[in-house]
Design an enzyme around this catalytic site. Structure first.
Site, PDB file in Angstrom:
ATOM      1  N   HIS A 155     -58.563  18.133  -7.064  1.00 37.33           N
ATOM      2  CA  HIS A 155     -59.390  18.308  -8.272  1.00 37.33           C
ATOM      3  C   HIS A 155     -58.673  17.721  -9.499  1.00 37.33           C
ATOM      4  CE1 HIS A 155     -60.863  21.943  -5.897  1.00 37.33           C
ATOM      5  NE2 HIS A 155     -61.989  21.287  -6.153  1.00 37.33           N
TER       6      HIS A 155
ATOM      7  N   GLY B   5     -65.182  14.013  -5.238  1.00 40.09           N
ATOM      8  CA  GLY B   5     -64.235  13.628  -4.189  1.00 40.09           C
ATOM      9  C   GLY B   5     -64.962  13.169  -2.934  1.00 40.09           C
TER      10      GLY B   5
END
Ligand code: PAF
Length: 280
Positions: free
Chosen positions: A37, A147
């Site tokens: 993250h 992602g």
């Protein structure tokens, strides 16, 4: 770093920033943040004047109530990590704030969601579509970062952005891995020590499967090989291993056309559901 819990307050602040000419990069998350993250935050900081991170464990995308209950919630630690990463704004609403009533709207992503995650987690991508579109309307970002570990999620969100003409750019970012190859995931913190030691087999198997396909083995043979591989490690319960076109997610029987191929898999390990993929 500013932290907002209410939609109206976040909107008011972000509107002022936009009026002042600032560009906004957005990293939507469900918290339990890890280096993966943070790499999205870093990418956003490079591209934009202001970086916003949302932390919201979205109940509408969990098809399994037990999974929702057990999803790690670490808001305080997450905010410390975000502060250290120089994130500008955190938006951390409650479920009541986001859903005063359950939405009636339903997303149907067609063939993009009848495979893999969509097949095994009915309603999951509807929940993702609802929450991500709500967050996009609240934050109004110029760019949003996702992602590639959630490859199918990226495909679904790209489709949604295109179909609904959202005025923003989706930036897909590479999967970050631990030194032993395990893809970083918030769920990893739920693995026992024994399960954590076995978890790198997922990435190892994906690499072996990639080699097989590049050596012109068929997808069916490669899938059988994967099933055999995990028979040696009965701690794993393989849910699926699919060999698919990177863009359409349609199954590929043999890797013989130019273009990107993705091998995607999901497996339970000690009661924790892990997913990973490899693109080549
Ligand atoms: O990838 C996630 O963490 C979630 O699916 C997202 C995009 C934050 C939506 O809840």
């Amino acid at each position: 770093m500013q932290i907002f819990y209410a939609i109206a307050e976040a909107q008011e602040y972000l509107k002022t920033q936009q009026k002042a000419g600032k560009t906004i990069g957005f990293v939507p998350t469900m918290g339990a943040l890890h280096a993966g993250h943070i790499s999205l935050i870093e990418s956003s900081r490079k591209d934009n004047d202001l970086t916003v991170c949302s932390i919201f464990v979205n109940p509408t995308q969990f098809n399994n109530p037990e999974d929702l209950k057990k999803y790690p919630r670490t808001l305080e630690k997450d905010c410390e990590l975000l502060e250290a990463a120089q994130c500008d704004v955190v938006f951390a609403p409650t479920a009541e704030e986001m859903y005063p009533a359950l939405p009636k709207l339903k997303f149907d992503f067609g063939t993009l969601e009848t495979v893999m995650e969509g097949k095994f987690r009915p309603g999951h991508f509807n929940g993702v579509g609802i929450v991500v579109s709500k967050l996009f309307h609240i934050v109004k970002p110029d760019k949003a970062y996702f992602g590639l570990k959630d490859l199918q999620q990226v495909a679904v969100i790209r489709q949604m952005v295109s179909d609904l003409s959202f005025d923003l750019t989706i930036v897909p970012c590479p999967t970050l891995r631990e030194a032993d190859g395990l893809a970083m995931s918030s769920r990893n913190m739920r693995l026992s020590a024994e399960a954590r030691a076995l978890a790198p087999h997922i990435h190892q198997l994906l690499e072996l499967a990639k080699d097989k396909l590049l050596n012109r083995e068929s997808s069916a043979h490669t899938q059988a090989f994967a099933e055999d591989y995990f028979r040696k490690y009965p701690e794993f319960e393989l849910e699926y291993l699919e060999i698919a076109d990177f863009d359409t997610l349609e199954p590929i029987s043999q890797v013989n056309v130019p273009g990107k191929t993705a091998i995607c898999m999901a497996a339970f390990l000690g009661g924790v559901r892990l997913i990973d993929n490899i693109v080549f």
